[in-house]
Scaffold this active site. Structure first.
Site, short mmCIF file in Angstrom:
data_model
loop_
_atom_site.label_atom_id
_atom_site.label_comp_id
_atom_site.label_asym_id
_atom_site.label_seq_id
_atom_site.Cartn_x
_atom_site.Cartn_y
_atom_site.Cartn_z
CB ALA A 1 2.32 -4.25 33.65
CG ASP B 1 7.18 2.97 42.15
OD1 ASP B 1 6.13 2.62 42.72
OD2 ASP B 1 7.64 2.33 41.18
CG HIS C 1 14.59 -4.23 46.85
ND1 HIS C 1 14.63 -4.67 45.54
CD2 HIS C 1 15.01 -5.28 47.61
CE1 HIS C 1 15.04 -5.93 45.52
NE2 HIS C 1 15.27 -6.32 46.75
CG ASN D 1 8.26 -9.79 32.95
OD1 ASN D 1 8.10 -8.78 33.61
ND2 ASN D 1 9.43 -10.19 32.53
CB CYS E 1 19.20 12.34 66.23
SG CYS E 1 20.20 12.22 64.73
CD GLN F 1 11.90 -7.63 42.95
OE1 GLN F 1 13.09 -7.86 42.77
NE2 GLN F 1 10.99 -8.02 42.09
CB THR G 1 10.27 -8.85 38.86
OG1 THR G 1 11.58 -9.06 39.38
CG2 THR G 1 9.42 -10.08 39.09
C1 BJW Z 1 7.56 -5.04 31.79
C2 BJW Z 1 7.23 -3.85 31.20
C3 BJW Z 1 5.87 -3.60 31.06
C4 BJW Z 1 9.34 -3.92 31.21
N1 BJW Z 1 5.00 -4.48 31.51
N2 BJW Z 1 6.68 -5.92 32.22
C5 BJW Z 1 26.44 -12.78 43.42
C6 BJW Z 1 27.29 -11.69 43.59
C7 BJW Z 1 26.95 -10.60 44.37
C8 BJW Z 1 25.76 -10.57 45.01
C9 BJW Z 1 24.93 -11.64 44.85
C10 BJW Z 1 25.27 -12.73 44.07
N3 BJW Z 1 24.24 -13.62 44.09
C11 BJW Z 1 23.27 -13.10 44.83
C12 BJW Z 1 23.68 -11.90 45.32
C13 BJW Z 1 22.94 -11.00 46.16
C14 BJW Z 1 22.39 -9.80 45.43
C15 BJW Z 1 21.92 -10.20 44.04
O1 BJW Z 1 20.86 -10.73 43.84
N4 BJW Z 1 22.70 -9.90 43.01
C16 BJW Z 1 22.34 -10.31 41.66
C17 BJW Z 1 22.46 -9.13 40.73
C18 BJW Z 1 23.17 -11.48 41.28
N5 BJW Z 1 21.28 -9.39 46.25
C19 BJW Z 1 21.44 -8.56 47.27
O2 BJW Z 1 22.52 -8.07 47.56
C20 BJW Z 1 20.23 -8.30 48.11
N6 BJW Z 1 20.50 -8.55 49.48
C21 BJW Z 1 20.78 -9.76 49.94
O3 BJW Z 1 20.94 -10.73 49.22
O4 BJW Z 1 20.84 -9.80 51.29
C22 BJW Z 1 21.34 -10.97 51.91
C23 BJW Z 1 22.73 -10.69 52.29
C24 BJW Z 1 23.02 -9.48 52.86
C25 BJW Z 1 24.32 -9.22 53.22
C26 BJW Z 1 25.30 -10.16 52.99
C27 BJW Z 1 24.97 -11.36 52.42
C28 BJW Z 1 23.68 -11.64 52.07
C29 BJW Z 1 19.80 -6.85 48.01
C30 BJW Z 1 19.33 -6.52 46.64
C31 BJW Z 1 19.03 -5.03 46.55
C32 BJW Z 1 18.57 -4.65 45.14
N7 BJW Z 1 18.54 -3.24 45.06
C33 BJW Z 1 18.03 -2.63 43.83
C34 BJW Z 1 18.17 -1.11 43.93
C35 BJW Z 1 17.14 -0.55 44.90
C36 BJW Z 1 17.24 0.94 44.99
C37 BJW Z 1 17.05 1.59 43.64
O5 BJW Z 1 15.96 1.49 43.02
O6 BJW Z 1 18.00 2.21 43.17
O7 BJW Z 1 16.65 -3.00 43.66
S1 BJW Z 1 18.82 -3.26 42.34
C38 BJW Z 1 17.33 -3.22 41.36
O8 BJW Z 1 17.01 -4.59 40.97
C39 BJW Z 1 16.21 -2.76 42.30
C40 BJW Z 1 15.10 -3.69 41.92
O9 BJW Z 1 14.14 -3.77 42.94
C41 BJW Z 1 15.82 -4.99 41.66
C42 BJW Z 1 15.05 -5.96 40.81
O10 BJW Z 1 14.78 -5.43 39.56
P1 BJW Z 1 13.39 -5.73 38.84
O11 BJW Z 1 12.29 -5.11 39.58
O12 BJW Z 1 13.28 -7.17 38.56
O13 BJW Z 1 13.58 -4.89 37.49
P2 BJW Z 1 14.31 -5.31 36.13
O14 BJW Z 1 14.63 -4.06 35.42
O15 BJW Z 1 15.43 -6.24 36.38
O16 BJW Z 1 13.20 -6.13 35.33
C43 BJW Z 1 12.05 -5.51 34.83
C44 BJW Z 1 11.20 -6.52 34.09
O17 BJW Z 1 10.01 -5.90 33.69
C45 BJW Z 1 11.87 -7.07 32.82
O18 BJW Z 1 11.75 -8.50 32.80
C46 BJW Z 1 11.07 -6.45 31.67
O19 BJW Z 1 10.90 -7.31 30.56
C47 BJW Z 1 9.74 -6.21 32.35
N8 BJW Z 1 9.00 -5.10 31.78
N9 BJW Z 1 8.43 -3.19 30.82
C48 BJW Z 1 5.47 -5.64 32.06
N10 BJW Z 1 5.45 -2.45 30.46
#
Ligand code: BJW
Length: 245
Positions: free
Chosen positions: A221, A95, A110, A203, A140, A92, A178
Site C-alpha cells: 500500500a 487505529d 469497527h 491490495n 457516570c 475497518q 482488506t
Molecule cells: C496489504 C499489505 C500491504 C497486507 N499493502 N495490502 C458466519 C458465521 C458467523 C458470523 C458471520 C457469518 N457470516 C457473516 C457473519 C458476520 C460476521 C462475519 O463477517 N464473519 C466472517 C468472519 C464470516 N460479521 C460480523 O459479525 C459483523 N457484524 C455484523 O455482521 O452485524 C450484523 C449482525 C449483528 C448482530 C447479529 C446479526 C447480524 C461485525 C464484524 C466485526 C469485525 N471485528 C474485527 C475486530 C475489530 C476489533 C479489533 O481490531 O480487534 O474487525 S475482526 C477483524 O477483521 C477486524 C477487521 O476490521 C476485520 C477485517 O479485516 P481486514 O481489514 O480485511 O484485514 P485482513 O487481515 O483480513 O486483510 C488484510 C489484507 O491486507 C490482506 O488481503 C493482505 O493481503 C493485505 N495486505 N499487507 C496492501 N502492505
C-alpha cells in the site's frame, strides 16, 4: 467526483500494525482465537484476557506512525475538496493512523482503539492508557463497565445508514488492504457494482472477492496508494478547480 474508499488492516501493515489474516500464518487471528477475544460473549466470560489483548495493541498503536498510504489519502481528501469533489473514507481499522496522517473525515465502522465505552451509561471517552476491569467511567463514575470501543463479531458496525447512503452516491469504490472476508464491509463491492459504480482493489494480493472489482492494483500500500492518487489527480476530468467565493 465522489470517491468512496474502504480501508482495512493492510494499509497499516507497513506501519507495524499486524493484519488479521495472512497467507503465511502470521496474522493476528492465526495466533489468537477471535472467538476468545473479539466477541461480546468472550468479554463477558473473561474480561481480563480481552482487556489485556487490547491493552497490548493500544500500546503498539501509540508507538506506530502513519505511512505513505495514509498520507496519500489525506492528500486526496484535500485535493478532491479543492476541486469540488468528495472523499468518503470508511475504515475497518481501529487505529488512528488516517487521522494522524491528516485525514479529517474518517468513519471507523469497527470502532476506535483509543476510546473506551461505558456499558452502563454508553458514554464514549478518549482512552490512551491501559483499560482495567475495575476502572471507573469518567462520565457516570460506575466501575467495571468500561470496554474497548470496538466492534466484535456479532455486533452491529457503526454508521451503516451513513455508509450505504454514501456508497449509493459514489462514482468510484476503492477497497485498500482488506481481505474481503468480514461482512458487512466485504459486501460493499457487490453493492457498488449493483449501483453501476466502478470498483478498484488495491491490495498486496487478490482478496476473497477480487472477481467483483473492475480494476486491480497489487503491491504494498505504501507504494501503490500514492501512485494511484497521483494518477487520479492527474486525470483531466479532475483538473477543474471548484469556483470560489
Ligand atoms: C496489504 C499489505 C500491504 C497486507 N499493502 N495490502 C458466519 C458465521 C458467523 C458470523 C458471520 C457469518 N457470516 C457473516 C457473519 C458476520 C460476521 C462475519 O463477517 N464473519 C466472517 C468472519 C464470516 N460479521 C460480523 O459479525 C459483523 N457484524 C455484523 O455482521 O452485524 C450484523 C449482525 C449483528 C448482530 C447479529 C446479526 C447480524 C461485525 C464484524 C466485526 C469485525 N471485528 C474485527 C475486530 C475489530 C476489533 C479489533 O481490531 O480487534 O474487525 S475482526 C477483524 O477483521 C477486524 C477487521 O476490521 C476485520 C477485517 O479485516 P481486514 O481489514 O480485511 O484485514 P485482513 O487481515 O483480513 O486483510 C488484510 C489484507 O491486507 C490482506 O488481503 C493482505 O493481503 C493485505 N495486505 N499487507 C496492501 N502492505
Amino acid at each position: 467526483m465522489r470517491i468512496f474508499v474502504l480501508s482495512g488492516a493492510g494499509i497499516s501493515a507497513e506501519s507495524g500494525l499486524g493484519t488479521f489474516r495472512d497467507p503465511d500464518g502470521t496474522g493476528i487471528w492465526s495466533r489468537f482465537d477471535p472467538m476468545k477475544l473479539a466477541t461480546p460473549e468472550a468479554f463477558a466470560r473473561d474480561p481480563e484476557t480481552v482487556q489485556a489483548f487490547y491493552n497490548a495493541r493500544r500500546q503498539n498503536l501509540l508507538a506506530a506512525e502513519p505511512n505513505a498510504a495514509h498520507a496519500a489519502l489525506a492528500r486526496l481528501e484535500t485535493e478532491l475538496e479543492r476541486r469540488g469533489g468528495e472523499l468518503v473514507l470508511v475504515t475497518q481499522n481501529i487505529d488512528d493512523l488516517h487521522e494522524r496522517a491528516g485525514s479529517r473525515r474518517v468513519l471507523h465502522m469497527h470502532g476506535e482503539l483509543l476510546k473506551a465505552r461505558c456499558m452502563r451509561c454508553a458514554e464514549v471517552t478518549a482512552w490512551t492508557g491501559d483499560l482495567g476491569t475495575r476502572d471507573a467511567c469518567p462520565a457516570c463514575g460506575q466501575r467495571g463497565g468500561l470496554r474497548p470501543h470496538v466492534v466484535w463479531f456479532g455486533e452491529m458496525p457503526f454508521g451503516m445508514d451513513q455508509i450505504f447512503a454514501a456508497l449509493a452516491g459514489a462514482d468510484l469504490f476503492v477497497a485498500i488492504g482488506t481481505s474481503g472476508s468480514v461482512y458487512p464491509a466485504a459486501g460493499f463491492v457487490a453493492e457498488a457494482r449493483a449501483s453501476g459504480i466502478r470498483t478498484c482493489e488495491i491490495n498486496l494480493d487478490p482478496s476473497d472477492n477480487a472477481g467483483l472489482f473492475d480494476e486491480h492494483l497489487y503491491g504494498p500500500a505504501s507504494a501503490s496508494v500514492p501512485a494511484w492518487v497521483d494518477r487520479l489527480l492527474a486525470d483531466p476530468r479532475l483538473a477543474k478547480a471548484a469556483p470560489t467565493g
